[in-house]
Structures are given as structure tokens and as C-alpha cells.
Write a protein that holds these residues in place. Structure first.
Motif, PDB file in Angstrom:
ATOM      1  N   ASN A 146       0.823  -1.210   0.000  1.00 56.12           N
ATOM      2  CA  ASN A 146       0.000   0.000   0.000  1.00 56.12           C
ATOM      3  C   ASN A 146       0.854   1.255   0.000  1.00 56.12           C
ATOM      4  OD1 ASN A 146      -2.394  -1.469   0.036  1.00 56.12           O
ATOM      5  ND2 ASN A 146      -2.452  -1.562   2.280  1.00 56.12           N
ATOM      6  N   LEU A 147       2.013   1.161   0.618  1.00 54.67           N
ATOM      7  CA  LEU A 147       2.897   2.304   0.744  1.00 54.67           C
ATOM      8  C   LEU A 147       3.588   2.662  -0.567  1.00 54.67           C
ATOM      9  CD1 LEU A 147       4.210   4.294   2.840  1.00 54.67           C
ATOM     10  CD2 LEU A 147       6.039   2.615   3.043  1.00 54.67           C
ATOM     11  N   ILE A 148       3.936   1.659  -1.362  1.00 54.90           N
ATOM     12  CA  ILE A 148       4.800   1.915  -2.526  1.00 54.90           C
ATOM     13  C   ILE A 148       4.146   1.688  -3.885  1.00 54.90           C
ATOM     14  CG2 ILE A 148       6.810   1.264  -1.151  1.00 54.90           C
ATOM     15  CD1 ILE A 148       6.963  -1.329  -2.775  1.00 54.90           C
ATOM     16  N   GLN A 149       2.964   1.112  -3.937  1.00 46.43           N
ATOM     17  CA  GLN A 149       2.434   0.690  -5.239  1.00 46.43           C
ATOM     18  C   GLN A 149       2.139   1.860  -6.194  1.00 46.43           C
ATOM     19  OE1 GLN A 149      -1.283  -1.385  -4.937  1.00 46.43           O
ATOM     20  NE2 GLN A 149      -2.114  -0.017  -3.372  1.00 46.43           N
ATOM     21  N   GLN A 150       1.963   3.074  -5.662  1.00 42.84           N
ATOM     22  CA  GLN A 150       1.710   4.223  -6.533  1.00 42.84           C
ATOM     23  C   GLN A 150       3.001   4.941  -6.939  1.00 42.84           C
ATOM     24  OE1 GLN A 150      -1.270   4.687  -7.773  1.00 42.84           O
ATOM     25  NE2 GLN A 150      -1.991   2.955  -6.514  1.00 42.84           N
ATOM     26  N   GLU A 151       4.117   4.435  -6.457  1.00 46.49           N
ATOM     27  CA  GLU A 151       5.389   5.072  -6.799  1.00 46.49           C
ATOM     28  C   GLU A 151       5.824   4.719  -8.214  1.00 46.49           C
ATOM     29  OE1 GLU A 151       6.756   7.253  -4.987  1.00 46.49           O
ATOM     30  OE2 GLU A 151       5.532   6.967  -3.174  1.00 46.49           O
ATOM     31  N   HIS A 152       6.831   5.424  -8.687  1.00 42.63           N
ATOM     32  CA  HIS A 152       7.399   5.148 -10.006  1.00 42.63           C
ATOM     33  C   HIS A 152       8.000   3.742  -9.997  1.00 42.63           C
ATOM     34  CE1 HIS A 152      10.194   5.369 -13.422  1.00 42.63           C
ATOM     35  NE2 HIS A 152       9.479   6.406 -13.854  1.00 42.63           N
ATOM     36  N   PRO A 153       7.903   2.997 -11.113  1.00 42.32           N
ATOM     37  CA  PRO A 153       8.460   1.636 -11.166  1.00 42.32           C
ATOM     38  C   PRO A 153       9.922   1.544 -10.752  1.00 42.32           C
ATOM     39  CG  PRO A 153       7.072   2.008 -13.073  1.00 42.32           C
ATOM     40  CD  PRO A 153       7.156   3.323 -12.355  1.00 42.32           C
ATOM     41  N   GLN A 154      10.730   2.593 -11.034  1.00 41.07           N
ATOM     42  CA  GLN A 154      12.136   2.555 -10.644  1.00 41.07           C
ATOM     43  C   GLN A 154      12.281   2.581  -9.122  1.00 41.07           C
ATOM     44  OE1 GLN A 154      14.664   2.021 -12.564  1.00 41.07           O
ATOM     45  NE2 GLN A 154      16.261   2.194 -11.011  1.00 41.07           N
ATOM     46  N   THR A 155      11.421   3.352  -8.460  1.00 37.68           N
ATOM     47  CA  THR A 155      11.451   3.409  -7.002  1.00 37.68           C
ATOM     48  C   THR A 155      11.025   2.075  -6.401  1.00 37.68           C
ATOM     49  OG1 THR A 155      10.935   5.774  -7.048  1.00 37.68           O
ATOM     50  CG2 THR A 155      10.552   4.614  -4.974  1.00 37.68           C
ATOM     51  N   ILE A 156       9.978   1.491  -6.958  1.00 37.90           N
ATOM     52  CA  ILE A 156       9.503   0.183  -6.477  1.00 37.90           C
ATOM     53  C   ILE A 156      10.592  -0.860  -6.674  1.00 37.90           C
ATOM     54  CG2 ILE A 156       7.778  -1.637  -6.781  1.00 37.90           C
ATOM     55  CD1 ILE A 156       5.831   0.511  -7.746  1.00 37.90           C
ATOM     56  N   ALA A 157      11.241  -0.837  -7.860  1.00 42.68           N
ATOM     57  CA  ALA A 157      12.311  -1.806  -8.149  1.00 42.68           C
ATOM     58  C   ALA A 157      13.453  -1.662  -7.150  1.00 42.68           C
ATOM     59  CB  ALA A 157      12.827  -1.598  -9.570  1.00 42.68           C
ATOM     60  N   LEU A 158      13.811  -0.425  -6.823  1.00 39.37           N
ATOM     61  CA  LEU A 158      14.903  -0.181  -5.886  1.00 39.37           C
ATOM     62  C   LEU A 158      14.583  -0.772  -4.516  1.00 39.37           C
ATOM     63  CD1 LEU A 158      17.605   1.241  -5.279  1.00 39.37           C
ATOM     64  CD2 LEU A 158      16.286   3.278  -4.688  1.00 39.37           C
ATOM     65  N   ILE A 159      13.363  -0.556  -4.049  1.00 39.07           N
ATOM     66  CA  ILE A 159      12.964  -1.073  -2.732  1.00 39.07           C
ATOM     67  C   ILE A 159      12.919  -2.598  -2.737  1.00 39.07           C
ATOM     68  CG2 ILE A 159      11.071  -1.160  -1.058  1.00 39.07           C
ATOM     69  CD1 ILE A 159      10.397   1.738  -1.920  1.00 39.07           C
ATOM     70  N   LEU A 160      12.308  -3.194  -3.765  1.00 34.77           N
ATOM     71  CA  LEU A 160      12.190  -4.660  -3.822  1.00 34.77           C
ATOM     72  C   LEU A 160      13.560  -5.323  -3.907  1.00 34.77           C
ATOM     73  CD1 LEU A 160       9.094  -5.388  -6.117  1.00 34.77           C
ATOM     74  CD2 LEU A 160       9.205  -5.019  -3.655  1.00 34.77           C
ATOM     75  N   ILE A 197      20.253   8.957  -4.053  1.00 34.37           N
ATOM     76  CA  ILE A 197      18.957   8.389  -4.418  1.00 34.37           C
ATOM     77  C   ILE A 197      18.404   7.569  -3.263  1.00 34.37           C
ATOM     78  CG2 ILE A 197      17.798   6.752  -5.952  1.00 34.37           C
ATOM     79  CD1 ILE A 197      19.627   7.668  -8.188  1.00 34.37           C
ATOM     80  N   LEU A 198      19.258   6.757  -2.651  1.00 29.30           N
ATOM     81  CA  LEU A 198      18.807   5.954  -1.512  1.00 29.30           C
ATOM     82  C   LEU A 198      18.298   6.853  -0.389  1.00 29.30           C
ATOM     83  CD1 LEU A 198      21.659   3.279  -1.325  1.00 29.30           C
ATOM     84  CD2 LEU A 198      19.330   2.946  -2.151  1.00 29.30           C
ATOM     85  N   ARG A 199      19.015   7.946  -0.135  1.00 30.72           N
ATOM     86  CA  ARG A 199      18.643   8.850   0.950  1.00 30.72           C
ATOM     87  C   ARG A 199      17.295   9.507   0.668  1.00 30.72           C
ATOM     88  NH1 ARG A 199      22.314  12.382   0.308  1.00 30.72           N
ATOM     89  NH2 ARG A 199      23.964  11.181   1.302  1.00 30.72           N
ATOM     90  N   GLU A 200      17.052   9.847  -0.600  1.00 29.78           N
ATOM     91  CA  GLU A 200      15.801  10.498  -0.949  1.00 29.78           C
ATOM     92  C   GLU A 200      14.609   9.547  -0.777  1.00 29.78           C
ATOM     93  OE1 GLU A 200      13.059  13.346  -2.334  1.00 29.78           O
ATOM     94  OE2 GLU A 200      15.095  13.469  -1.509  1.00 29.78           O
ATOM     95  N   VAL A 201      14.791   8.297  -1.226  1.00 25.74           N
ATOM     96  CA  VAL A 201      13.717   7.316  -1.064  1.00 25.74           C
ATOM     97  C   VAL A 201      13.460   7.069   0.413  1.00 25.74           C
ATOM     98  CG1 VAL A 201      12.992   4.948  -1.521  1.00 25.74           C
ATOM     99  CG2 VAL A 201      14.233   6.219  -3.271  1.00 25.74           C
ATOM    100  N   GLU A 202      14.500   6.906   1.176  1.00 24.52           N
ATOM    101  CA  GLU A 202      14.356   6.639   2.609  1.00 24.52           C
ATOM    102  C   GLU A 202      13.755   7.829   3.347  1.00 24.52           C
ATOM    103  OE1 GLU A 202      17.625   3.330   3.798  1.00 24.52           O
ATOM    104  OE2 GLU A 202      18.329   5.389   3.693  1.00 24.52           O
ATOM    105  N   ARG A 203      14.067   9.041   2.889  1.00 22.35           N
ATOM    106  CA  ARG A 203      13.542  10.236   3.543  1.00 22.35           C
ATOM    107  C   ARG A 203      12.014  10.260   3.484  1.00 22.35           C
ATOM    108  NH1 ARG A 203      11.483  14.842   2.367  1.00 22.35           N
ATOM    109  NH2 ARG A 203      11.644  14.508   0.119  1.00 22.35           N
ATOM    110  N   VAL A 204      11.478   9.876   2.321  1.00 26.74           N
ATOM    111  CA  VAL A 204      10.026   9.860   2.162  1.00 26.74           C
ATOM    112  C   VAL A 204       9.404   8.738   3.001  1.00 26.74           C
ATOM    113  CG1 VAL A 204       8.151   9.593   0.501  1.00 26.74           C
ATOM    114  CG2 VAL A 204      10.196  10.883  -0.125  1.00 26.74           C
ATOM    115  N   LEU A 205      10.026   7.552   2.945  1.00 27.47           N
ATOM    116  CA  LEU A 205       9.506   6.437   3.729  1.00 27.47           C
ATOM    117  C   LEU A 205       9.625   6.704   5.231  1.00 27.47           C
ATOM    118  CD1 LEU A 205      10.896   3.355   1.751  1.00 27.47           C
ATOM    119  CD2 LEU A 205       8.606   4.333   1.662  1.00 27.47           C
ATOM    120  N   ASP A 206      10.586   7.513   5.591  1.00 28.58           N
ATOM    121  CA  ASP A 206      10.833   7.808   7.007  1.00 28.58           C
ATOM    122  C   ASP A 206       9.630   8.490   7.651  1.00 28.58           C
ATOM    123  OD1 ASP A 206      12.361   8.079   9.391  1.00 28.58           O
ATOM    124  OD2 ASP A 206      12.762  10.166   8.859  1.00 28.58           O
TER     125      ASP A 206
END
Length: 360
Positions: A146-160, A197-206
Motif C-alpha cells: 500500500n505504501l509503494i504501489q503508486q510510486e514510479h516503477p524505478q522506485t519500487i524496483a529499488l525497494i524490492l 537516491i537511496l537517501r531520498e527514497v528513505e527520507r520519504v519512507l521515514d
């Protein structure tokens, strides 16, 4: 996550081997990382060390070879200290992988004491910096979806790519079908990701789950990563992703398919399926394919042949003599291709995680 949606940036990983110090017998605390590595490799012996060298860069091999050549007599106390340090680091790494930094620190404190635990974790994780997205590894997959499914595919790929394959496969299977192959392709072609890039993704998830910031360049993704994930999704999801990749990137799709089912996995087939496969396989190819596999795999094949056919096959294998590994692997891959073709035709069934063992 506008910045996070950028493609993963490349970067040179820093070598974990610190600078060398003076030659001679020294206490463990005075040994450099290179000297410890050299002592460790000598202790393991040439066969195992040769296997380790296969996974190192050329410059690392040259450095370690030089350090090994410089070694004189290794004191037993020195050797034992190096082995003990290695054991402690591996134990800490296992704890971190299982439950994170706090969990590892707690267990190490109980077994080794407070100061020792802190020292080990500091050496292992570079001042308590660990893999990105460590804070979401114990998050429920449904909540993470639910948290990531609306994100850009590149962001989802990075997290997975940074999740364990079992959890990543559950999330990938629940993504919209049009996103599944896109995310899978991005994971397969991902290499190294910059800390920005990692810091930016983590900042939002934080904002939702709490996290740590990490600076290290770390490797994730790649073909092996997506293969591990696809091996755990259901057949429908896998088939849909593979078919989409075949249209978009045939070479990548073929590389993934080659690794999805290896020859040794033939033991997962039931007897009827193996007998069906054997009717499609050339005997000479089968003899070569069985030359370098576990006895369990050979016995599975022999049990599904007549006694005479099995005896003749064994004679062919003996008569063949030593065979190049490349030829063996080529024969194995041909048989794997037959197995996948028969599965696609619906003639056999390959058991997969996440699917009911019910035939209809």
C-alpha cells in the motif's frame, strides 16, 4: 519521490581492505586488514583460497598474493585470533540479517559483553551504517504494498531489490499487471545505486515508518535478484512478466529463463513428468548432463528408466570418460529447455512456491 525516481547511478565501491602495516609477527590489533586476510587464506588452504579468489577483483588478488608472499611464520595465537575475529564477524552479520542492528547488538552483548559487541558491530557496519531499507524488512508486505504501489516503477524496483526474495515476490505478484514486467526489468538491469537516491527514497519512507540514513554505495538487483523473486511468485504472474520481457528485451528474458530452473531442480519433478521428459531427450545429451551432478539427481533419473536403459546409460557415462564442464553445462541447459517447453505446453507441472499442490 521525484529525485528517487531517477535511474540508479553507478559508483566505485570502496575496497574493504585497509592499508598495510609493517612486516613481521604482530599482535592482532596491530595487523592490517590485508594481513589478516592473508593469514586467513593461508589457514584455509590452497583449494578453498583459490575458490575465494574467483570472486575478487584482479587488484585485490594481486594485493593478497603479495601479502601472503610476505608472511613468515604464523604464530598459532595469531592464527587463532584471526579465526576468532572472522567467526565473530560472521555471527554478527547473521544476527543483523535476521533481525537488524538492535537485535544483533542485544545477542552479542549477552554472549560477548557490551564493549565487545559494540566493537564488532562498528567494524562490520562502519559506525552502525547498514543496508538501505533495513527498517522496512520486518514490515508486513501488505502494508508495504500500500505504501509503494503508486510510486514510479524505478522506485519500487529499488525497494524490492533490497528486500528478501520471499517478501519481494509477494509484493511483485500484487502489483498491477502493467507494472510487473517493468519493475522486474528494472531490478534485473540495476547495478549500483548512489547514496543520494537511496537517501531520498528513505527520507520519504521515514515519514511513515522511521528509518536510518545510509551513505555507503551498495549493490543490489541484477538478474539473480529477479530470478530469486520470480521463482517464488505464482506461475501466472511469472508467465505474464516473462512474456512482457520477451517483447521488450528478448535477450534479458532468455537470460532470466535460463536461470529460472536449473538442471538439479529436476528432482522436484514427479516420476510421470520425468518419464515424459526422458522421451524427449537424446541419450548422449543425458549421459553428459549427468556427469557432474549429485547422486540424488542421477538416482532420480535412473529410477524412472527400465533397468536395461539405466544400465546402458551408466555404461555410456563410464565410456565417455572425463568431459569438459562447458559441454556438461550445455547438455544440462538443453534438457532444461525441454523441461520448460513441456511445462509451457501443459504436459508437465513444476511445483512452485505460492501455488496449491492441486491438479485440476
Amino acid at each position: 519521490m521525484a529525485k528517487a525516481n531517477a535511474a540508479a547511478a553507478g559508483g566505485e565501491a570502496k575496497s574493504p581492505i585497509p592499508a598495510a602495516v609493517k612486516k613481521g609477527s604482530q599482535h592482532k590489533e596491530e595487523l592490517s586488514g590485508k594481513q589478516k586476510a592473508a593469514i586467513f587464506l593461508v589457514t584455509l588452504g590452497s583449494d578453498i583460497s583459490a575458490e575465494i579468489f574467483k570472486h575478487l577483483r584482479e587488484d585485490e588478488i594481486e594485493t593478497l598474493t603479495w601479502e601472503i608472499a610476505r608472511l613468515e611464520n604464523i604464530e598459532s595465537e595469531e592464527r587463532d585470533m584471526v579465526l576468532q575475529e572472522f567467526q565473530e564477524l560472521m555471527m554478527a552479520q547473521d544476527f543483523i540479517t535476521t533481525g537488524g542492528i538492535d537485535y544483533a547488538r542485544e545477542l552479542l552483548e549477552k554472549s560477548l559483553g557490551n564493549q565487545k559487541a559494540v566493537d564488532i558491530i562498528n567494524r562490520l557496519t562502519s559506525s552502525l551504517k547498514t543496508r538501505p531499507f533495513d527498517f522496512i524488512r520486518r514490515t508486513d508486505p501488505a502494508n508495504l504494498l500500500n505504501l509503494i504501489q503508486q510510486e514510479h516503477p524505478q522506485t519500487i524496483a529499488l525497494i524490492l531489490a533490497y528486500l528478501e526474495p520471499a517478501k519481494a515476490s509477494m509484493i511483485l505478484a500484487q502489483l498491477p499487471q502493467e507494472k510487473q514486467s517493468d519493475v522486474a526489468k528494472r531490478i534485473a538491469t540495476m547495478d549500483r545505486t548512489s547514496p543520494e537516491i537511496l537517501r531520498e527514497v528513505e527520507r520519504v519512507l521515514d515519514k511513515k515508518l522511521s528509518s536510518l540514513s545510509h551513505e555507503d554505495y551498495t549493490a543490489a538487483g541484477g538478474v539473480e535478484s529477479i530470478v530469486d523473486i520470480l521463482n517464488l511468485v505464482d506461475r501466472t504472474t511469472e508467465k505474464s512478466i516473462i512474456e512482457s520481457l520477451e517483447e521488450e528485451d528478448p535477450e534479458l528474458a532468455e537470460e532470466i529463463k535460463k536461470r529460472m530452473f536449473v538442471f538439479e531442480d529436476i528432482v522436484m519433478l514427479d516420476d510421470r513428468a520425468i518419464q515424459r521428459v526422458l522421451r524427449e531427450v537424446d541419450t548422449n545429451e543425458l549421459a553428459k548432463a549427468l556427469k557432474a551432478v549429485d547422486p540424488e539427481v542421477q538416482e532420480k533419473i535412473f529410477r524412472n528408466m527400465s533397468k536395461r536403459a539405466a544400465s546402458l546409460l551408466k555404461e555410456d557415462m563410464d565410456y565417455m570418460g572425463p568431459t569438459r564442464r562447458k559441454d556438461v553445462e550445455e547438455s544440462q541447459q538443453k534438457i532444461v529447455s525441454v523441461i520448460r517447453k513441456l511445462e509451457e505446453q501443459g504436459d508437465i507441472v513444476i511445483a512452485r512456491s505460492g501455488e496449491e499442490d492441486v491438479l485440476v
